[in-house]
Design an enzyme around this catalytic site. Structure first.
Site, PDB file in Angstrom:
ATOM      1  N   GLU A 116       6.465   3.292  -9.250  1.00  0.00           N
ATOM      2  CA  GLU A 116       5.007   3.425  -9.960  1.00  0.00           C
ATOM      3  C   GLU A 116       4.426   2.803 -10.941  1.00  0.00           C
ATOM      4  OE1 GLU A 116       3.067   5.385  -7.795  1.00  0.00           O
ATOM      5  OE2 GLU A 116       4.417   7.217  -7.221  1.00  0.00           O
ATOM      6  N   VAL A 117       4.854   1.410 -11.027  1.00  0.00           N
ATOM      7  CA  VAL A 117       4.654   0.827 -12.204  1.00  0.00           C
ATOM      8  C   VAL A 117       2.955   0.710 -12.551  1.00  0.00           C
ATOM      9  CG1 VAL A 117       6.580  -0.680 -12.206  1.00  0.00           C
ATOM     10  CG2 VAL A 117       4.609  -1.490 -10.786  1.00  0.00           C
ATOM     11  N   LYS A 125       7.802   1.270  -0.533  1.00  0.00           N
ATOM     12  CA  LYS A 125       8.140   0.713  -1.814  1.00  0.00           C
ATOM     13  C   LYS A 125       9.321   1.638  -2.317  1.00  0.00           C
ATOM     14  CE  LYS A 125       4.191   1.172  -3.397  1.00  0.00           C
ATOM     15  NZ  LYS A 125       3.486   1.694  -2.295  1.00  0.00           N
ATOM     16  N   THR A 126       9.054   2.731  -2.640  1.00  0.00           N
ATOM     17  CA  THR A 126      10.139   3.676  -3.353  1.00  0.00           C
ATOM     18  C   THR A 126      11.595   3.745  -2.294  1.00  0.00           C
ATOM     19  OG1 THR A 126       8.424   5.004  -4.050  1.00  0.00           O
ATOM     20  CG2 THR A 126      10.584   5.787  -4.100  1.00  0.00           C
ATOM     21  N   PRO A 154       0.955  -1.199   0.092  1.00  0.00           N
ATOM     22  CA  PRO A 154      -0.167  -0.049  -0.101  1.00  0.00           C
ATOM     23  C   PRO A 154       0.872   1.057  -0.048  1.00  0.00           C
ATOM     24  CG  PRO A 154       0.206  -0.847   2.208  1.00  0.00           C
ATOM     25  CD  PRO A 154       0.997  -1.769   1.352  1.00  0.00           C
TER      26      PRO A 154
HETATM   27  P1  ADP Z   1       5.663   4.187  -0.954  1.00  0.00           P
HETATM   28  O1  ADP Z   1       6.463   4.567  -2.028  1.00  0.00           O
HETATM   29  O2  ADP Z   1       5.615   2.908  -0.501  1.00  0.00           O
HETATM   30  O3  ADP Z   1       4.658   4.944  -0.662  1.00  0.00           O
HETATM   31  P2  ADP Z   1       7.981   5.544   0.652  1.00  0.00           P
HETATM   32  O4  ADP Z   1       9.043   4.779   0.406  1.00  0.00           O
HETATM   33  O5  ADP Z   1       7.829   6.748  -0.521  1.00  0.00           O
HETATM   34  O6  ADP Z   1       6.586   4.594   0.528  1.00  0.00           O
HETATM   35  O7  ADP Z   1       7.853   6.011   1.987  1.00  0.00           O
HETATM   36  C1  ADP Z   1       8.181   5.391   3.253  1.00  0.00           C
HETATM   37  C2  ADP Z   1       8.290   6.399   4.574  1.00  0.00           C
HETATM   38  O8  ADP Z   1       6.882   6.947   4.605  1.00  0.00           O
HETATM   39  C3  ADP Z   1       8.702   5.950   5.664  1.00  0.00           C
HETATM   40  O9  ADP Z   1      10.063   5.656   5.602  1.00  0.00           O
HETATM   41  C4  ADP Z   1       7.955   7.031   6.752  1.00  0.00           C
HETATM   42  O10 ADP Z   1       8.959   8.015   6.734  1.00  0.00           O
HETATM   43  C5  ADP Z   1       6.645   7.633   5.846  1.00  0.00           C
HETATM   44  N1  ADP Z   1       5.438   7.159   6.504  1.00  0.00           N
HETATM   45  C6  ADP Z   1       4.403   7.867   6.366  1.00  0.00           C
HETATM   46  N2  ADP Z   1       3.576   7.411   6.738  1.00  0.00           N
HETATM   47  C7  ADP Z   1       3.884   6.100   7.051  1.00  0.00           C
HETATM   48  C8  ADP Z   1       3.059   4.965   7.627  1.00  0.00           C
HETATM   49  N3  ADP Z   1       1.813   4.984   7.681  1.00  0.00           N
HETATM   50  N4  ADP Z   1       3.661   3.754   7.621  1.00  0.00           N
HETATM   51  C9  ADP Z   1       4.962   3.660   7.250  1.00  0.00           C
HETATM   52  N5  ADP Z   1       5.645   4.710   6.915  1.00  0.00           N
HETATM   53  C10 ADP Z   1       5.089   5.933   6.980  1.00  0.00           C
HETATM   54  P1  TMP Z   2       3.061   5.729  -3.485  1.00  0.00           P
HETATM   55  O1  TMP Z   2       2.848   4.324  -3.469  1.00  0.00           O
HETATM   56  O2  TMP Z   2       4.396   5.952  -3.815  1.00  0.00           O
HETATM   57  O3  TMP Z   2       2.675   6.406  -2.035  1.00  0.00           O
HETATM   58  O4  TMP Z   2       2.484   6.343  -4.634  1.00  0.00           O
HETATM   59  C1  TMP Z   2       1.298   6.092  -5.180  1.00  0.00           C
HETATM   60  C2  TMP Z   2       0.585   6.867  -5.962  1.00  0.00           C
HETATM   61  O5  TMP Z   2      -0.676   6.313  -6.542  1.00  0.00           O
HETATM   62  C3  TMP Z   2       0.104   8.259  -5.422  1.00  0.00           C
HETATM   63  O6  TMP Z   2       0.238   9.350  -6.193  1.00  0.00           O
HETATM   64  C4  TMP Z   2      -1.426   8.149  -5.149  1.00  0.00           C
HETATM   65  C5  TMP Z   2      -1.850   7.335  -6.440  1.00  0.00           C
HETATM   66  N1  TMP Z   2      -2.850   6.299  -6.161  1.00  0.00           N
HETATM   67  C6  TMP Z   2      -3.961   6.216  -7.134  1.00  0.00           C
HETATM   68  O7  TMP Z   2      -3.858   7.061  -8.173  1.00  0.00           O
HETATM   69  N2  TMP Z   2      -4.924   5.515  -6.824  1.00  0.00           N
HETATM   70  C7  TMP Z   2      -5.089   4.618  -5.756  1.00  0.00           C
HETATM   71  O8  TMP Z   2      -6.297   3.657  -5.744  1.00  0.00           O
HETATM   72  C8  TMP Z   2      -4.202   4.688  -4.743  1.00  0.00           C
HETATM   73  C9  TMP Z   2      -4.323   4.025  -3.495  1.00  0.00           C
HETATM   74  C10 TMP Z   2      -3.255   5.690  -4.895  1.00  0.00           C
HETATM   75 MG    MG Z   3       6.362   5.372  -3.839  1.00  0.00          MG
END
Ligand code: ADP
Ligand code: TMP
Ligand code: MG
Ligand code: ZN
Length: 186
Positions: free
Chosen positions: A84-85, A16-17, A11
């Protein structure tokens, strides 16, 4: 030897990033050649950045279409990274297969499901191809447990493709997701 596909899913906010960029760093520390891609979506075509929610960033090529990726890969290259695949078209699967066949390792990261729990098709197809799938979790924004596997949309908007961050989305566990939806529907 053929390349390997590592796929990082989960989620929003599950890291992930962050994990993708940690692999970029490993390759760069080893002086290996890398290319990082991201979908441009509505932002302008060109050089951009892949950025984590904590602010870490790496330069990336932003593309609208996956089929344009090979043009930006100068051989020899050791690894290709795609963030963001879920926003790339299905052609990404074919392009990734071509990279693997050219002995390039590929690392992909993306959402497995929309906030409605529908699978993102390109991510699902990559799961079938992957040598390794890393499924991440986040901290649930409601109960605080480290078991969030879903993303909940805070704003009343049905669009499943909708770029945004904390103003729109939170990470939640399944129990809290169901409670939030139940309270919305009363
Ligand atoms: P993703 O790409 O999966 O969205 P990122 O790698 O960009 O995640 O970001 C992870 C970072 O988000 C964590 O290191 C933390 O600093 C921050 N973060 C914010 N909210 C949360 C959460 N609910 N759970 C875990 N990390 C979170
Ligand atoms: P993240 O996984 O790096 O946080 O980024 C997810 C991106 O996808 C963010 O720009 C929000 C977008 N998103 C959608 O477009 N639809 C969705 O249902 C969800 C959960 C995220
Ligand atoms: Mg990301
Ligand atoms: Zn919870």
């Amino acid at each position: 030897m053929a390349g390997k596909l590592t796929l990082i899913v989960g989620p929003m906010y599950s890291g992930k990033t962050t994990e993708l960029l940690s692999y970029v760093e490993i390759y760069r520390l080893g002086k290996k050649k890398t290319v990082v891609f991201k979908p441009s979506l509505d932002s302008r075509y060109g050089i951009s950045v892949v950025k984590t929610h904590a602010g870490l960033e790496v330069e990336a090529v932003a593309l609208e279409r996956a089929q344009d990726m090979p043009k930006y890969v100068e051989y020899p290259v050791d690894a290709v990274f795609v963030d963001e695949v879920q926003f790339f078209d299905k052609d990404l699967v074919k392009v990734v297969r071509e990279f693997l066949d050219k002995n390039i390792n590929v690392f992909c990261a993306g959402l497995d499901m929309t906030f409605k729990q529908n699978p993102f098709e390109t991510t699902t197809l990559l799961m079938a191809l992957a040598n390794e799938i890393i499924k991440k979790r986040a901290v649930c924004n409601v109960c605080g447990e480290y078991n969030a596997t879903l993303t909940y949309k805070l704003v009343q908007d049905d669009a499943e493709i909708d770029v945004g961050g904390k103003e729109k989305y939170i990470a939640v566990c399944r129990d809290c997701y169901n409670k939030l939806n139940a309270s919305k529907n009363v």
